[in-house]
Design a protein around this motif. Structure first.
Motif, short mmCIF file in Angstrom:
data_model
loop_
_atom_site.label_atom_id
_atom_site.label_comp_id
_atom_site.label_asym_id
_atom_site.label_seq_id
_atom_site.Cartn_x
_atom_site.Cartn_y
_atom_site.Cartn_z
N GLY A 1 0.78 -1.23 0.00
CA GLY A 1 0.00 0.00 0.00
C GLY A 1 0.82 1.28 0.00
O GLY A 1 1.98 1.30 0.37
N CYS B 1 -3.11 -4.06 5.88
CA CYS B 1 -3.71 -3.77 4.57
C CYS B 1 -4.82 -4.76 4.21
O CYS B 1 -5.11 -4.96 3.03
CB CYS B 1 -2.63 -3.72 3.49
N GLN C 1 -8.76 -2.35 2.33
CA GLN C 1 -8.06 -1.57 1.32
C GLN C 1 -9.00 -1.05 0.26
O GLN C 1 -10.14 -1.50 0.13
CB GLN C 1 -6.98 -2.43 0.67
N GLU C 2 -8.50 -0.10 -0.52
CA GLU C 2 -9.24 0.48 -1.64
C GLU C 2 -8.24 0.93 -2.68
O GLU C 2 -7.21 1.52 -2.34
CB GLU C 2 -10.08 1.67 -1.17
N LYS C 3 -8.54 0.66 -3.94
CA LYS C 3 -7.70 1.15 -5.04
C LYS C 3 -8.30 2.45 -5.56
O LYS C 3 -9.48 2.52 -5.86
CB LYS C 3 -7.62 0.12 -6.16
N LYS D 1 -3.69 3.02 -7.37
CA LYS D 1 -2.85 2.91 -6.18
C LYS D 1 -3.66 2.30 -5.05
O LYS D 1 -4.84 2.58 -4.91
CB LYS D 1 -2.33 4.28 -5.76
N LEU D 2 -2.99 1.46 -4.26
CA LEU D 2 -3.65 0.76 -3.17
C LEU D 2 -3.48 1.53 -1.85
O LEU D 2 -2.36 1.85 -1.46
CB LEU D 2 -3.07 -0.64 -3.02
N TYR D 3 -4.59 1.81 -1.20
CA TYR D 3 -4.58 2.50 0.09
C TYR D 3 -5.12 1.55 1.15
O TYR D 3 -6.10 0.85 0.94
CB TYR D 3 -5.41 3.78 0.01
N CYS D 4 -4.47 1.55 2.30
CA CYS D 4 -4.81 0.65 3.41
C CYS D 4 -5.56 1.42 4.48
O CYS D 4 -5.35 2.62 4.67
CB CYS D 4 -3.53 0.06 4.00
#
Length: 88
Positions: A27, A47, A50-52, A56-59
């Motif tokens: 992330g 993580c 999570q959300e893309k 980009k991957l955010y935790c």
């Protein structure tokens, strides 16, 4: 035979550890909770929540943090980036 077994076991252990380390670097913000950063808090996560966003991957530390973040992803992302960059 014992040396071969030990060498093989070591190689497997090394490969597994490297894979775990690589998975931990997935992330953005070094896997800190993106919503926590908007509040001025660094919270390291695994993580699992999570959300893309824009590839980009955010935790997030928990589902409710993700839900709050997603109410204003653009504004929250700007706030998270600002805090994270100022506190490296």
């Amino acid at each position: 035979m014992k040396n071969v077994t030990l060498a093989l076991a070591g190689a497997i252990l090394l490969a597994t550890g490297s894979a775990a380390l690589a998975a931990g670097d997935l992330g953005e913000f070094s896997n800190n909770c993106a919503f926590g950063l908007t509040k001025g808090e660094k919270k390291f996560t695994d993580c699992s929540v999570q959300e893309k966003i824009d590839g980009k991957l955010y935790c997030f530390s928990k589902q409710s943090a993700k839900e709050e973040f997603m109410k204003d992803p653009e504004g929250n992302l700007a706030a998270a980036e600002a805090f994270y960059n100022d506190n490296q």
